[in-house]
Scaffold this motif. Structure first.
Motif, mmCIF file in Angstrom:
data_model
loop_
_atom_site.group_PDB
_atom_site.id
_atom_site.type_symbol
_atom_site.label_atom_id
_atom_site.label_comp_id
_atom_site.label_asym_id
_atom_site.label_seq_id
_atom_site.Cartn_x
_atom_site.Cartn_y
_atom_site.Cartn_z
ATOM 1 N N UNK A 110 0.833 -1.208 0.000
ATOM 2 C CA UNK A 110 0.000 0.000 0.000
ATOM 3 C C UNK A 110 0.861 1.249 0.000
ATOM 4 N N UNK A 111 1.895 1.246 0.819
ATOM 5 C CA UNK A 111 2.799 2.387 0.869
ATOM 6 C C UNK A 111 3.553 2.551 -0.446
ATOM 7 N N UNK A 112 4.026 1.461 -1.003
ATOM 8 C CA UNK A 112 4.742 1.530 -2.267
ATOM 9 C C UNK A 112 3.888 2.109 -3.377
ATOM 10 N N UNK A 113 2.613 1.698 -3.421
ATOM 11 C CA UNK A 113 1.704 2.241 -4.437
ATOM 12 C C UNK A 113 1.455 3.727 -4.209
ATOM 13 N N UNK A 114 1.291 4.116 -2.946
ATOM 14 C CA UNK A 114 0.992 5.523 -2.667
ATOM 15 C C UNK A 114 2.132 6.441 -3.095
ATOM 16 N N UNK A 115 3.375 6.010 -2.814
ATOM 17 C CA UNK A 115 4.517 6.871 -3.131
ATOM 18 C C UNK A 115 5.153 6.521 -4.470
ATOM 19 N N UNK A 116 4.618 5.488 -5.134
ATOM 20 C CA UNK A 116 5.112 5.080 -6.451
ATOM 21 C C UNK A 116 6.596 4.694 -6.400
ATOM 22 N N UNK A 117 6.927 3.832 -5.415
ATOM 23 C CA UNK A 117 8.302 3.349 -5.264
ATOM 24 C C UNK A 117 8.260 1.848 -5.022
ATOM 25 N N UNK A 118 9.376 1.156 -5.219
ATOM 26 C CA UNK A 118 9.417 -0.276 -4.899
ATOM 27 C C UNK A 118 9.186 -0.514 -3.410
ATOM 28 N N UNK A 119 8.597 -1.671 -3.095
ATOM 29 C CA UNK A 119 8.394 -2.011 -1.691
ATOM 30 C C UNK A 119 9.060 -3.353 -1.398
ATOM 31 N N UNK A 120 9.424 -3.523 -0.125
ATOM 32 C CA UNK A 120 10.138 -4.719 0.310
ATOM 33 C C UNK A 120 9.537 -5.204 1.623
ATOM 34 N N UNK A 121 9.572 -6.511 1.843
ATOM 35 C CA UNK A 121 9.151 -7.057 3.129
ATOM 36 C C UNK A 121 10.354 -7.393 4.010
ATOM 37 N N UNK A 122 11.546 -7.302 3.446
ATOM 38 C CA UNK A 122 12.781 -7.485 4.212
ATOM 39 C C UNK A 122 13.646 -6.254 3.964
ATOM 40 N N UNK A 123 13.899 -5.504 5.001
ATOM 41 C CA UNK A 123 14.641 -4.253 4.827
ATOM 42 C C UNK A 123 16.043 -4.490 4.285
ATOM 43 N N UNK A 124 16.596 -5.679 4.532
ATOM 44 C CA UNK A 124 17.942 -5.968 4.027
ATOM 45 C C UNK A 124 17.973 -5.971 2.502
ATOM 46 N N UNK A 125 16.867 -6.372 1.892
ATOM 47 C CA UNK A 125 16.794 -6.338 0.428
ATOM 48 C C UNK A 125 16.819 -4.898 -0.070
ATOM 49 N N UNK A 126 16.186 -4.007 0.650
ATOM 50 C CA UNK A 126 16.206 -2.602 0.255
ATOM 51 C C UNK A 126 17.601 -2.019 0.432
ATOM 52 N N UNK A 127 18.292 -2.399 1.519
ATOM 53 C CA UNK A 127 19.669 -1.941 1.705
ATOM 54 C C UNK A 127 20.547 -2.402 0.546
ATOM 55 N N UNK A 128 20.353 -3.641 0.129
ATOM 56 C CA UNK A 128 21.169 -4.203 -0.953
ATOM 57 C C UNK A 128 20.813 -3.611 -2.312
ATOM 58 N N UNK A 129 19.578 -3.104 -2.443
ATOM 59 C CA UNK A 129 19.126 -2.571 -3.736
ATOM 60 C C UNK A 129 19.777 -1.243 -4.070
ATOM 61 N N UNK A 130 20.345 -0.588 -3.062
ATOM 62 C CA UNK A 130 21.046 0.659 -3.331
ATOM 63 C C UNK A 130 20.354 1.877 -2.762
ATOM 64 N N UNK A 131 20.602 2.165 -1.504
ATOM 65 C CA UNK A 131 20.125 3.394 -0.874
ATOM 66 C C UNK A 131 21.314 4.057 -0.198
#
Length: 333
Positions: A40-61
């Motif tokens: 829901x948050x990803x759709x609202x802000x039009x960004x990718x969403x993750x259920x494991x924060x480590x995947x987001x860290x690895x994706x490049x932030x």
């Protein structure tokens, strides 16, 4: 600065909206263990969403905002630091001073910035009072007072029992002083300096929680100045926050997030009302939140870009938490 938000609860909206509004910051992802909430948050802000924060860290932030229950702050902060990602953590920094130390050490060791969200420092009225103190126009500060009171319905079990962590010493770390009035306490420390001694009392008067819903105490600062703080979420009032700083040349009163009144010994008076739009649908704000998330995220990005200490850094947040814990120790003894 590529910015991701970890935890998609209520406060994450302030982080996402600030990231979209601040120049030089790009919101690139959100994460939550609840897949539906993350989606829901990803759709609202039009960004990718993750259920494991480590995947987001690895994706490049480049940096992440931690908007999680207090007891989860340390784990995520340390993991982000190890990944070379800067950390913008919601208050309080952790549930214990020892956790704070490990978080600060990890960020120092891996060369990343650690900022803690005390957004009221960045409200226009607080900034104006800080400039007054720095200019010497109030003289030597000798006394501070902080009053924080509002009503949290004891019958609303969803807020405490429904959360699975609020209202407990182990996971929330404390009650009204630790989670709500901590903003007022932070401002007292920001205005008056390091605290050397505290005496406090706490009580649980209307809520069925382990932690306190009402607190009061006295602080002595390294400068010699004294201050009092009183806080409750059991009073029949929607919201009130008031901070007074009294100096040898004048007295300043900070009201909510918008008003500053000053009276000088020579008879001069000033009133400033900073008319922040509190019903702006583009940003979640109210008298309690203010709009400081915008300015604080900008300060955080600038601190990274220019390799300086953020205005509200991990060490100052550790000091505030140590004061809270000393209040609790005093009350228990």
């Amino acid at each position: 600065m590529r910015y991701g938000v970890i935890g998609c609860g209520r406060i994450h909206r302030n982080h996402a909206q600030a990231a979209l509004a601040v120049e030089g910051v790009e919101l690139v992802g959100v994460s939550d263990v609840d897949e539906e909430r993350a989606a829901t948050s990803g759709r609202e802000w039009n960004v990718p969403f993750y259920t494991d924060y480590r995947e987001m860290l690895a994706a490049g932030v480049d940096a992440v905002g931690i908007c999680l229950p207090h007891h989860l702050h340390e784990e995520v902060c340390v993991a982000a630091a190890q990944a070379g990602v800067h950390v913008f953590c919601e208050k309080p920094l952790a549930t214990s001073v020892e956790e704070c130390d490990r978080m600060i050490q990890a960020c120092d060791h891996h060369g990343v910035k650690l900022a803690v969200v005390f957004q009221h420092r960045f409200n226009d009225n607080a900034q104006a009072l800080r400039r007054l103190l720095d200019s010497g126009r109030l003289g030597r500060p000798v006394l501070g007072t902080a009053l924080f009171q509002y009503y949290k319905n004891p019958e609303d079990t969803s807020y405490f029992a429904g959360s699975g962590w609020r209202g407990t010493w182990e996971r929330e770390g404390g009650g009204v002083l630790n989670t709500h009035a901590v903003h007022a306490l932070d401002l007292l420390c920001w205005f008056l300096g390091e605290v050397k001694e505290t005496q406090g009392l706490i009580a649980t008067l209307t809520h069925s929680t382990e932690v306190e819903d009402t607190a009061g105490g006295v602080l002595r600062f390294e400068s010699g100045a004294l201050a009092t703080i009183a806080a409750s979420m059991s009073v029949g009032l929607k919201f009130e926050s008031r901070i007074t700083i009294s100096g040898t040349k004048g007295v300043a009163v900070l009201t909510d997030s918008r008003r500053l009144d000053v009276e000088y010994l020579n008879g001069g008076r000033e009133t400033h009302v900073y008319d922040e739009p509190l019903d702006d649908p583009s940003f979640q704000t109210n008298l309690a939140y203010g709009r400081g998330h915008l300015a604080q995220l900008a300060d955080f990005a600038d601190a990274i870009a220019h390799d300086r200490v953020p205005v509200s850094d991990g060490r100052s947040a550790r000091h505030v938490l140590s004061v809270v814990k000393s209040f609790y120790a005093s009350a228990r003894n």
